[in-house]
Design an enzyme around this catalytic site. Structure first.
Site, PDB file in Angstrom:
ATOM      1  N   HIS A  53     -44.958  20.554 -21.354  1.00  0.00           N
ATOM      2  CA  HIS A  53     -46.208  19.795 -21.464  1.00  0.00           C
ATOM      3  C   HIS A  53     -47.309  20.454 -20.628  1.00  0.00           C
ATOM      4  O   HIS A  53     -47.033  21.156 -19.641  1.00  0.00           O
ATOM      5  CB  HIS A  53     -45.995  18.353 -21.017  1.00  0.00           C
ATOM      6  CG  HIS A  53     -45.574  18.231 -19.568  1.00  0.00           C
ATOM      7  ND1 HIS A  53     -46.454  18.336 -18.508  1.00  0.00           N
ATOM      8  CD2 HIS A  53     -44.350  18.031 -19.022  1.00  0.00           C
ATOM      9  CE1 HIS A  53     -45.805  18.193 -17.374  1.00  0.00           C
ATOM     10  NE2 HIS A  53     -44.524  18.010 -17.642  1.00  0.00           N
ATOM     11  N   GLU A  80     -37.463  13.868 -18.908  1.00  0.00           N
ATOM     12  CA  GLU A  80     -37.461  14.401 -17.550  1.00  0.00           C
ATOM     13  C   GLU A  80     -36.178  14.017 -16.822  1.00  0.00           C
ATOM     14  O   GLU A  80     -35.535  12.995 -17.130  1.00  0.00           O
ATOM     15  CB  GLU A  80     -38.683  13.847 -16.806  1.00  0.00           C
ATOM     16  CG  GLU A  80     -38.838  14.304 -15.375  1.00  0.00           C
ATOM     17  CD  GLU A  80     -39.095  15.787 -15.260  1.00  0.00           C
ATOM     18  OE1 GLU A  80     -38.105  16.561 -15.410  1.00  0.00           O
ATOM     19  OE2 GLU A  80     -40.244  16.190 -15.003  1.00  0.00           O
TER      20      GLU A  80
END
Length: 239
Positions: A9, A85
């Site tokens: 990202h 994550e």
């Protein structure tokens, strides 16, 4: 032997402030992160993506949607919890500068396979789920779209580093030697015998050559002795 493009990202408000965001909600790309993601999307504009799979966290979905905006025939965005994550537990939301003073920090740096975050996940467990997700997805993409297919997985720094370590045949204890910057692009082509790592942490350059598939001098599962001629030129690609 499909090819996966691993995209981290873009930069977030947490990255810019030096905070470990973890799985916190509401962490989005900042202005620079949007610019970075759009630059990555431009690099991939001439690569027809058979699938785009994202971590379910907002910053990854934002990045993935920007990638899809530049696709001529965009596939539907998919999410996979296994690409999310690492669960940093009690470390989540804290300043990196403060975490670096903790005893666990040295373990994370020097012996990550033994690191377990308080009230969270181990790096070994994160690696196992992420590697399994990418390998399973890659096989599914190839089964549907063929061995020349290219697809993208949008995820997080430590997750991508773990996937790359596996592809390189490197123990997780060495994964801190790998860098995955915001909006960087790394590429892995999976074959029956071994993965081929085509690029790590790249930031610039047109990637249309990925659509050409592997060179044909040797069997697809083998490395070309001497390096080979490289991928074929893709007709109509930008130069």
């Amino acid at each position: 032997m499909a090819t996966v493009i691993l995209v981290r990202h873009g930069r977030t408000t947490a990255n810019a402030s030096g905070m470990l965001a973890g799985r916190q909600a509401g962490v989005r790309l900042d202005e620079e992160g949007v610019r970075q993601a759009r630059a990555a999307a431009e690099r991939l504009a001439d690569v027809p993506l058979a699938a785009v799979v994202s971590s379910p966290l907002e910053r990854c979905e934002q990045t993935a949607r920007l990638l899809l905006e530049r696709q001529a025939e965009a596939p539907a965005l998919e999410t996979d919890e296994r690409l999310t994550e690492c669960d940093y537990g009690d470390w989540q939301g804290r300043k990196i500068a403060d975490l670096a003073k903790e005893d666990l920090w040295r373990t994370v740096q020097q012996h990550p396979s033994a690191a377990v975050f308080p009230a969270g996940e181990s790096l070994a467990a994160m690696s196992a789920r992420a590697v399994a997700a990418v390998r399973e997805r890659d096989a599914a993409v190839e089964a549907v779209s063929g061995p020349q297919a290219v697809w993208a997985a949008v995820s997080h720094g430590d997750v991508i580093k773990a996937i790359l370590a596996d592809a390189l045949g490197t123990h997780l204890d060495q994964f801190q030697r790998i860098v995955a910057d915001p909006a960087s692009v790394s590429m892995v082509r999976f074959a029956a015998g071994r993965p081929f790592v085509l690029g790590v942490n790249t930031h610039a350059g047109d990637l249309a050559w990925l659509a050409a598939g592997p060179a044909t001098e040797a069997p697809a599962q083998d490395a070309v002795v001497g390096g080979g001629a490289g991928p074929a030129t893709v007709a109509g690609a930008r130069t």
